[in-house]
Design an enzyme around this catalytic site. Structure first.
Site, PDB file in Angstrom:
ATOM      1  N   ASP A   4      37.022  -6.508  72.607  1.00  0.00           N
ATOM      2  CA  ASP A   4      38.058  -5.518  72.341  1.00  0.00           C
ATOM      3  C   ASP A   4      38.981  -5.514  73.564  1.00  0.00           C
ATOM      4  O   ASP A   4      38.614  -5.996  74.638  1.00  0.00           O
ATOM      5  CB  ASP A   4      37.462  -4.127  72.064  1.00  0.00           C
ATOM      6  CG  ASP A   4      38.469  -3.232  71.334  1.00  0.00           C
ATOM      7  OD1 ASP A   4      39.678  -3.563  71.362  1.00  0.00           O
ATOM      8  OD2 ASP A   4      38.069  -2.214  70.745  1.00  0.00           O
TER       9      ASP A   4
HETATM   10  C1  BGC Z   1      41.317  -1.338  69.540  1.00  0.00           C
HETATM   11  C2  BGC Z   1      41.180  -2.521  68.603  1.00  0.00           C
HETATM   12  C3  BGC Z   1      42.480  -3.257  68.522  1.00  0.00           C
HETATM   13  C4  BGC Z   1      42.903  -3.684  69.914  1.00  0.00           C
HETATM   14  C5  BGC Z   1      44.227  -4.422  69.952  1.00  0.00           C
HETATM   15  C6  BGC Z   1      41.881  -1.746  70.880  1.00  0.00           C
HETATM   16  O1  BGC Z   1      42.161  -0.646  71.673  1.00  0.00           O
HETATM   17  O2  BGC Z   1      40.073  -0.720  69.723  1.00  0.00           O
HETATM   18  O3  BGC Z   1      40.783  -2.093  67.338  1.00  0.00           O
HETATM   19  O4  BGC Z   1      42.359  -4.362  67.673  1.00  0.00           O
HETATM   20  O5  BGC Z   1      43.048  -2.523  70.723  1.00  0.00           O
HETATM   21  O6  BGC Z   1      45.270  -3.580  69.664  1.00  0.00           O
END
Ligand code: BGC
Length: 744
Positions: free
Chosen positions: A224
């Site tokens: 993530d």
């Molecule tokens: C979120 C993800 C997301 C990623 C990119 C993160 O903060 O938890 O779900 O895909 O950011 O935007």
């Protein structure tokens, strides 16, 4: 390795760049070796394509959120949605979409529940598998997220989910397992949090032992955004790609880990090869997509998913000549999606009020705002006056954006006060009232008994205005069912006492008793149960047949049931199959009352009958047995229950299942309990730490066994168990019996 010839030609610097991403949304290209850069964007309900250095995303089509699509219980529909998203990715030159998001809805408060599917792992996993299949059929990758235990937003980067192995396996991993085994997503995204003391981004157990070795995952794991702590540990654990690109921050770290020998080149090469494989799997081709066609699909998906929760005296569908007072600003400004990384810069939004005006005789009063919980007595009074002149009041209620989003959790499950006041006052005046809800997660409904109709539209995407209108006026017969329980109040939820934890640890003390598994075990009254939803027609369930009355747990059981549309209009029914362990559960791990093990959605014309079939295998009857790290089916009688919801079981037949594998009597010394029992000096098992409650079990053991074990004072230390949960004491008793038998 899939691409050894490429990996062997890469320099160490190139390898490090490949496992570290490139900017916010790309993988690193190595052009000289034909390794392209692929772009990834959020997901999961549309494309949030943001050009490097920009903050606003390109316009795209906003599909309904996971909270609603899950209510369709329709695998084909999710596949269609995936196909459309895959095609949009192609058109936008995006190689991978960051979704689906499938964390289990442990608490109604989780700020991202609107993105997630369900409290049930089977429903979650099956729908995710279909979505993935759809996207990937277009040569585009997916990222199944957030693996795992990201069930809250509060301190999401640092909390430690303290969970027992049985709950981890049965509730929190099963959805990923199903999706991985059925659809092989190109990637999985690890979560920010820790699980039992270890960051998921560094957990070899989660990223390699379980994911790849047990489930056979063939893709790459990405982090993530910002979930990496020690990159070298992550590489060794099986975290292939760090996102976002942080090109050189980790370079020296990785290099010195290799120099020191704590990370091997082979481990790095394994991750590099997986990234090259990912890039090669993406099949880019020229494509165009028609906004209008996809917009239309969003409407259809919403129509197939919206849930009719109450319809007293058939107040719905509304007739074109019924004079309807539409109240609440959500009618003019529908809430169609949640906030955070899932937010889509929408193509076009259907406005409910405009659509309702086309369908019938409508007057409108704003009543309360859609973007805040402020309210004004005079606006409510105006709305009530407006309703007095109509036959029916339709209150367009819901949660403002500020109530739920990525990044924080809710602290309560109430609608804004003004909305509840208006609804109650309308019903007190005897005005027939229908409430339409636009919310990302469970709300309580102090007016549920008083109103005539309730329609749960959740966050229905850009076609929501038309979809809601078509449901209200009967152009579409509602067919969605709830993918989560609506409790009567927040305090009833099983995680209530432990959510959101103490700032560091989040005890998952309710263990496997999540959602309906808990409410049913506790015989608790809920507002609306899991799997519940009404239709404008009725269905008869008949002729349940099982292929066997007795079987081994390695056999497959075929189940069939006939469903007939007994009403006047065509409709769709979601048929649910639950398995219920009907044996005596004393002396063995307890089980939920019933668990969903199959579901099918069937479309029927009036008078039409169709046979729905299911196949059940060992896993449908099994629980996860921690002591042997495997799935076990207790030899006993099971009920195969066919229901219209988890509380509305229409038919039931029993089958006896015989285990081919049982828990070995010999206790494993490395279990926690084994440790408890060992005398550190002699390494012999003793009763020392065990029981101060002879009444609850020990007296039933053979006296010789007790004598053989009680070589020390049996009372000392056992008082500790006063603090243990009933389930834990049960488990301990079970362990003890095993031990006693073993000694005999
Ligand atoms: C979120 C993800 C997301 C990623 C990119 C993160 O903060 O938890 O779900 O895909 O950011 O935007």
């Amino acid at each position: 390795m899939n691409y050894p010839e490429i990996v062997s030609q890469l320099t160490l610097d190139e390898k490090i760049k490949l496992v570290t991403g490139y900017g916010s949304w790309h993988t690193y290209p190595v052009e000289r070796l034909g390794v392209e850069s692929i772009m990834m964007t959020d997901g999961p309900i549309g494309l949030r394509k943001v050009d490097e250095g920009e903050s606003e995303s390109h316009v795209s089509v906003c599909f309904p959120s996971g909270c609603l699509t899950s209510c369709s219980f329709d695998k084909e529909l999710l596949e269609k949605m995936g196909e459309a998203l895959g095609e949009e990715c192609q058109a936008y030159e995006v190689g991978m979409i960051l979704g689906p998001a499938i964390n289990i809805k442990r608490s109604p408060l989780c700020g991202r529940n609107f993105e997630y599917y369900s409290e049930d792992p089977l429903l979650t996993g099956e729908l995710a598998a279909s979505y993935i299949k759809g996207v990937q059929s277009k040569g585009i990758g997916t990222s199944l997220k957030h693996y795992t235990m990201n069930n809250q937003e509060y301190r999401r980067m640092s909390y430690d989910a303290v969970v027992d192995e049985r709950a981890l396996r049965e509730i929190y991993l099963t959805g990923y397992e199903i999706a991985v085994k059925k659809s092989q997503p190109y990637t999985l995204m690890c979560s920010y949090n820790l699980v039992n003391g270890e960051h998921t981004s560094e957990s070899k157990r989660l990223l390699t032992d379980i994911l790849r070795d047990e489930w056979g995952f063939k893709g790459a794991v990405i982090s993530d955004w910002g979930a990496v702590h020690y990159r070298d540990k992550g590489i060794a654990a099986g975290l292939d790609l760090e996102m976002p690109g942080n090109q050189w921050a980790n370079k020296d770290f990785i290099k010195s880990a290799i120099a020191e020998g704590s990370l091997t080149i082979d481990e790095l090469d394994t991750c590099v090869d997986r990234i090259v494989t990912l890039v090669k799997r993406v099949k880019k081709r020229p494509a165009v997509f028609e906004f209008d066609k996809d917009h239309d699909l969003t409407r259809r998906i919403a129509e197939e998913s919206i849930v009719l929760l109450k319809n007293r005296n058939d107040i719905l569908p509304l007739k074109p000549d019924t004079k309807v007072a539409v109240l609440g600003e959500f009618a003019e400004k529908p809430r169609i999606q949640g906030g955070g990384s899932a937010f889509i810069n929408c193509y076009a939004v259907d406005v409910t009020l405009e659509e309702m005006k086309k369908a019938g005789s409508v007057i409108y009063s704003k009543a309360f705002p859609s973007d805040s919980d402020k309210w004004d007595r005079s606006e409510l009074d105006k709305a009530i006056e407006c309703a007095k002149t109509a036959d029916v009041a339709v209150v367009m209620a819901g949660l403002p954006d500020s109530y739920e989003s990525e990044g924080f959790d809710r602290t309560h499950i109430h609608l804004p006060e003004g909305q509840n006041i208006l609804i109650l006052e309308l019903t007190e005046l005897g005005i027939p009232t229908v409430v339409v809800l636009q919310n990302g997660a469970v709300v309580d409904m102090p007016w549920a008994d008083a109103v005539d109709g309730i329609v749960e539209a959740y966050l229905a995407g850009e076609g929501s205005g038309t979809a809601i209108t078509n449901i209200l006026y009967g152009a579409v017969n509602p067919s969605g069912k709830l993918a989560e329980t609506f409790p009567r109040k927040l305090e009833d939820n099983p995680s209530f006492l432990n959510f959101p934890g103490d700032g560091y640890n989040v005890p998952y003390a309710e263990s496997i008793y999540v959602g309906y598994r808990y409410y049913q075990k506790k015989k608790m009254d809920v507002l609306f149960p899991f799997g519940f939803g009404l239709s404008y027609t009725s269905f008869l369930y008949d002729n349940l047949k099982l292929s066997k009355k007795n079987m081994l747990d390695t056999d497959v059981l075929s189940v069939s049931v006939d469903i007939t549309n007994t009403g006047e209009v065509s409709g769709k029914e979601i048929v649910q199959l639950y398995v219920s362990d009907h044996g005596d559960q004393s002396g063995r791990p307890q089980r939920p009352v019933r668990e969903l093990k199959g579901f099918e959605k069937v479309s029927l014309e009036p008078g039409e009958t169709k046979t729905v079939t299911f196949e059940l295998d060992k896993r449908s009857f099994a629980y996860y047995e921690e002591r042997i790290s495997d799935w076990i089916v207790p030899s006993t009688e099971y009920y195969i229950e066919i229901g219209a919801s988890c509380e509305d079981i229409r038919l039931s037949e029993s089958v006896n299942v015989e285990a081919t594998k049982t828990v070995p009597l010999k206790i494993r010394p490395d279990t926690v309990f084994g440790e408890l029992l060992r005398d550190p000096r002699t390494q012999k098992y003793t009763m020392d730490n065990l029981i101060n409650q002879q009444s609850s079990g020990i007296s039933s053991f053979p006296p010789e066994a007790i004598a053989a074990l009680m070589d020390h004072n049996p009372i000392r230390g056992l008082r500790n168990f006063g603090n243990e949960s009933a389930e834990r004491v049960e488990e301990i008793m079970y362990e003890l019996k095993t031990l006693v038998h073993d000694t005999e």
